[in-house]
Design an enzyme around this catalytic site. Sequence first.
Site, PDB file in Angstrom:
ATOM      1  N   THR A 299       0.847  -1.211   0.000  1.00  0.00           N
ATOM      2  CA  THR A 299       0.000   0.000   0.000  1.00  0.00           C
ATOM      3  C   THR A 299       0.872   1.247   0.000  1.00  0.00           C
ATOM      4  OG1 THR A 299      -1.643  -1.190   1.307  1.00  0.00           O
ATOM      5  CG2 THR A 299      -1.825   1.217   1.287  1.00  0.00           C
TER       6      THR A 299
ATOM      7  N   ARG B 118     -12.464 -10.125  -1.464  1.00  0.00           N
ATOM      8  CA  ARG B 118     -12.089  -9.416  -0.235  1.00  0.00           C
ATOM      9  C   ARG B 118     -11.704  -7.985  -0.572  1.00  0.00           C
ATOM     10  NH1 ARG B 118      -7.301  -6.602   1.760  1.00  0.00           N
ATOM     11  NH2 ARG B 118      -7.276  -6.747   4.017  1.00  0.00           N
TER      12      ARG B 118
ATOM     13  N   GLY C 263     -10.213  -4.406   1.135  1.00  0.00           N
ATOM     14  CA  GLY C 263      -9.488  -3.920   2.315  1.00  0.00           C
ATOM     15  C   GLY C 263      -9.897  -2.497   2.670  1.00  0.00           C
ATOM     16  N   ASP C 264      -9.090  -1.860   3.505  1.00  0.00           N
ATOM     17  CA  ASP C 264      -9.425  -0.537   4.057  1.00  0.00           C
ATOM     18  C   ASP C 264      -9.235   0.607   3.073  1.00  0.00           C
ATOM     19  OD1 ASP C 264      -6.522  -1.321   4.611  1.00  0.00           O
ATOM     20  OD2 ASP C 264      -6.459   0.840   4.843  1.00  0.00           O
TER      21      ASP C 264
ATOM     22  N   THR D 104      -2.094   2.292   6.390  1.00  0.00           N
ATOM     23  CA  THR D 104      -1.505   1.099   5.791  1.00  0.00           C
ATOM     24  C   THR D 104      -1.308   0.067   6.883  1.00  0.00           C
ATOM     25  OG1 THR D 104       0.449   0.152   4.724  1.00  0.00           O
ATOM     26  CG2 THR D 104       0.787   2.170   5.989  1.00  0.00           C
ATOM     27  N   GLY D 105      -1.471  -1.208   6.521  1.00  0.00           N
ATOM     28  CA  GLY D 105      -1.286  -2.252   7.543  1.00  0.00           C
ATOM     29  C   GLY D 105      -2.304  -3.349   7.370  1.00  0.00           C
TER      30      GLY D 105
ATOM     31  N   GLY E 121      -5.640  -4.449   6.970  1.00  0.00           N
ATOM     32  CA  GLY E 121      -6.860  -3.781   6.531  1.00  0.00           C
ATOM     33  C   GLY E 121      -8.069  -4.057   7.397  1.00  0.00           C
TER      34      GLY E 121
END
Lengths: 178, 131
Positions: free
Chosen positions: B1, B29, B31-32, B51-52, B54
């Site tokens: 990311t 799926r 993510g964030d 970032t990380g 999600g």
Amino acid sequence: KEWAIALHGGAGYVSKDMPEDRKQAYMESLEEALAIGSDILANGGSALDAIERTVNYLEDNELFNAGKGAVFTSEGKNELDAAIMDGSTLNAGAITGVTTVKNPISLARKVMTESKHVFFATDGAETFADQVDVERVDPSYFYTERRYQSLQRAQEQEKEESSNLLPETNEEKAWKYG
Amino acid sequence: TVGAVARDKDGNLAAATSTGGMTNKRYGRVGDVPIIGSGTYANDLVAVSATGWGEKIMLNVSAHTLAAYMEYKETSLQQSMDYLVDEVLEPGDAGFIAVDKYGNFSMKTNTGSMFRAATDSEGNKEIGIWE
């Protein structure tokens, strides 16, 4: 202060004994990305232009998990997401699951400025991309051997790891980071 | 990311995040990153990019949590970043970058490392990998 910019290339679990040449490559890339965005701001450019160009550079740099150099899904594909938000208008644009858009953040910005919606997904995002001016590539453009090897290792690990869903060790956790 | 947040000479704030997602993620799926308020958020007070992991970033509506804490508790950017990273999220979850309307920047992670860089019109500059 007149202007300011910050950028990231991803958070995760990166071992401190990363090879020196690799660390150097990352540091030089971060410097270059920072120079792109700060030059735009110093010359009176907008925050939106500064962050889009900075993210474009990071998307084109295969060291980072975005655009070229993206990781692979369980099906061996590169599916890309992006979002952009303008603080002065609270308008935003977001996309998920595109596979042929070279710079996803530029498509997200088009969603914000050229559609009445905020969020487009997969085929709908691809159809919207057909209707606006963004660069398209064959999905194979995003392939990198390094990330494909990561997928193989992750799938090997998935076979071995215990049933519990939550990763325990730092190594197990490393797979969950975007 | 990858992500970027900025304040321009007119005082406008903006946030952008782009990602290839998570290695080996399951079909469908999300993510964030594309979830406004989780991985990406900006208003007239602060711009945030995450970032990380999600799932954790989404469950904590993280980027908006930082902005709301700053607005309603009338705290500084760094205090809001510390609250989000140290109290709301758990160790190993995520990292964030943010710029506020005064041109302050903050970059923090609890994952051990985050590729990051920041600078401003007064010549302050920070580039790093590990915490």
